[in-house]
Design a protein around this motif. Structure first.
Motif, PDB file in Angstrom:
ATOM      1  N   GLN A  68       0.883  -1.172  -0.075  1.00  0.00           N
ATOM      2  CA  GLN A  68      -0.054  -0.105   0.121  1.00  0.00           C
ATOM      3  C   GLN A  68       0.720   1.219   0.136  1.00  0.00           C
ATOM      4  O   GLN A  68       0.487   2.502  -0.521  1.00  0.00           O
ATOM      5  CB  GLN A  68      -1.068   0.064   1.172  1.00  0.00           C
ATOM      6  N   LEU A  69       1.996   1.229   0.632  1.00  0.00           N
ATOM      7  CA  LEU A  69       2.807   2.491   0.591  1.00  0.00           C
ATOM      8  C   LEU A  69       3.654   2.823  -0.556  1.00  0.00           C
ATOM      9  O   LEU A  69       3.657   3.723  -1.238  1.00  0.00           O
ATOM     10  CB  LEU A  69       4.093   2.139   1.706  1.00  0.00           C
ATOM     11  N   ASP A  70       3.750   1.424  -1.215  1.00  0.00           N
ATOM     12  CA  ASP A  70       4.144   1.563  -2.642  1.00  0.00           C
ATOM     13  C   ASP A  70       3.429   2.141  -3.838  1.00  0.00           C
ATOM     14  O   ASP A  70       3.724   2.895  -4.590  1.00  0.00           O
ATOM     15  CB  ASP A  70       4.673   0.144  -3.267  1.00  0.00           C
ATOM     16  N   ASP A  71       1.782   1.806  -3.295  1.00  0.00           N
ATOM     17  CA  ASP A  71       0.923   2.355  -4.254  1.00  0.00           C
ATOM     18  C   ASP A  71       0.715   3.836  -3.905  1.00  0.00           C
ATOM     19  O   ASP A  71       0.580   4.562  -5.060  1.00  0.00           O
ATOM     20  CB  ASP A  71      -0.407   1.548  -4.035  1.00  0.00           C
ATOM     21  N   PHE A  72       0.791   4.119  -2.722  1.00  0.00           N
ATOM     22  CA  PHE A  72       0.787   5.614  -2.458  1.00  0.00           C
ATOM     23  C   PHE A  72       1.889   6.405  -2.979  1.00  0.00           C
ATOM     24  O   PHE A  72       1.989   7.539  -3.601  1.00  0.00           O
ATOM     25  CB  PHE A  72       0.842   5.875  -1.030  1.00  0.00           C
ATOM     26  N   LYS A  73       3.301   5.846  -3.108  1.00  0.00           N
ATOM     27  CA  LYS A  73       4.379   6.455  -3.644  1.00  0.00           C
ATOM     28  C   LYS A  73       4.271   6.478  -5.119  1.00  0.00           C
ATOM     29  O   LYS A  73       4.579   7.650  -5.767  1.00  0.00           O
ATOM     30  CB  LYS A  73       5.521   5.466  -3.479  1.00  0.00           C
ATOM     31  N   THR A  74       3.808   5.602  -5.888  1.00  0.00           N
ATOM     32  CA  THR A  74       3.440   5.497  -7.249  1.00  0.00           C
ATOM     33  C   THR A  74       2.424   6.722  -7.597  1.00  0.00           C
ATOM     34  O   THR A  74       2.466   7.468  -8.559  1.00  0.00           O
ATOM     35  CB  THR A  74       2.982   4.337  -7.874  1.00  0.00           C
ATOM     36  N   ARG A  75       1.451   6.654  -6.685  1.00  0.00           N
ATOM     37  CA  ARG A  75       0.152   7.934  -6.937  1.00  0.00           C
ATOM     38  C   ARG A  75       0.926   9.126  -6.800  1.00  0.00           C
ATOM     39  O   ARG A  75       0.649  10.098  -7.713  1.00  0.00           O
ATOM     40  CB  ARG A  75      -0.951   7.361  -6.003  1.00  0.00           C
ATOM     41  N   ILE A  76       1.685   9.455  -5.940  1.00  0.00           N
ATOM     42  CA  ILE A  76       2.490  10.632  -5.648  1.00  0.00           C
ATOM     43  C   ILE A  76       3.065  11.117  -6.831  1.00  0.00           C
ATOM     44  O   ILE A  76       3.063  12.217  -7.120  1.00  0.00           O
ATOM     45  CB  ILE A  76       3.305  10.619  -4.418  1.00  0.00           C
ATOM     46  N   LYS A  77       4.056  10.207  -7.305  1.00  0.00           N
ATOM     47  CA  LYS A  77       4.691  10.358  -8.534  1.00  0.00           C
ATOM     48  C   LYS A  77       4.135  10.574  -9.862  1.00  0.00           C
ATOM     49  O   LYS A  77       4.246  11.615 -10.623  1.00  0.00           O
ATOM     50  CB  LYS A  77       5.629   9.323  -9.060  1.00  0.00           C
TER      51      LYS A  77
END
Length: 280
Positions: A68-77
């Motif tokens: 889920q953190l990786d998903d957030f990171k991808t969404r931020i970028k």
């Protein structure tokens, strides 16, 4: 480079706080630390002993959090793509307060930015339990973002004070940093029931004026009002979009914000709220 800690439980409210932080510091070189903490429930020993390999639930929780953190990171970028911003992810099997304090110390965090809604979602609760505990127990400025608050630059900043603190650079620097980001104006508000300032308060006021002299602050004194009334009335006159307070022990701050419900204190907070610890 600023270092910003973003605790998240992957809720809509925590994502909203992340968006606020990214936009508030959009022109600053920053490292953002996305942090999730977890403490899995304790399962029956007999059950785990029978199926030890199949039920390593702590690892499952960790893996899910990392995804889920990786998903957030991808969404931020994808949605912001700011070359000045670096995103790091962190998952810890720990209580939120303990891990936040560890990260603040190890990474020299400048600000913590988090949402305000508690797990219960009860609207009458001023702050969620986690937010209150972070306010009380963390020696780092904490910026709390109300649920569903859409970002707007903090052009009008309200700083209520009783002038009972001997202001140091560490108290005022987090405020000045934010003021400088958006050419903001700070309103220093003092409320009383007509009592004159003591000589100590007068000295503290002059000291505060010195600290803020490059920000063209506006000082306002009101009498016959409680601090909560003064804040409410001031917000009606000026479009305040950031409230800033110093958490000085036994101060008005403690008396006001560590009550349980809005009805008890008669104060509705619907703007971002920066809490600066008196002791760091």
């Amino acid at each position: 480079m600023k270092k910003i800690l973003l605790p998240t439980d992957f809720s809509k409210n925590s994502w909203n706080a992340i968006i606020y932080a990214l936009q508030l510091f959009k022109d600053e070189y920053c490292t953002f630390f996305l942090l999730n903490t977890y403490t899995p429930v304790i399962y029956q020993v007999e059950f785990v002993e029978i199926h030890p390999a199949e039920y390593d639930l702590g690892d499952l929780v960790r893996e899910n959090a990392l995804k889920q953190l990786d998903d957030f990171k991808t969404r931020i970028k994808k949605e912001f793509n700011n070359p000045k911003h670096t995103i790091e992810t962190m998952v810890a099997f720990n209580t939120l307060i303990s891990e936040v304090n560890d990260v603040v110390t190890k990474q020299s965090i400048d600000y913590i930015v988090m949402g305000t809604t508690g797990a219960t979602g009860i609207k009458e609760v001023l702050f969620g339990t986690n937010t209150v505990h972070v306010f009380k127990n963390t020696k780092c400025p904490v910026l709390a973002i109300p649920e569903d608050f859409a970002f707007e630059a903090p052009h009008e900043v309200l700083f209520p004070t009783d002038y009972k603190l001997d202001y140091k650079n560490k108290h005022i620097k987090p405020l000045i940093n934010i003021l400088s980001l958006h050419n903001s104006r700070v309103h220093v508000l003092h409320a009383s029931y007509g009592y004159e300032l003591s000589s100590n308060q007068e000295n503290n006021k002059k000291n505060l004026e010195t600290h803020l002299n490059k920000t063209t602050p506006l000082f306002t004194d009101v009498s016959g009002q409680t601090v909560t009334e003064a804040i409410d009335h001031f917000q009606l006159k000026a479009k305040v979009n950031l409230l800033v307070m110093i958490n000085n022990k036994h101060s008005f701050f403690e008396n006001l914000f560590f009550k349980n419900t809005i009805n008890q204190i008669g104060f509705h907070l619907n703007i971002p709220f920066l809490v600066i610890p008196a002791k760091t």
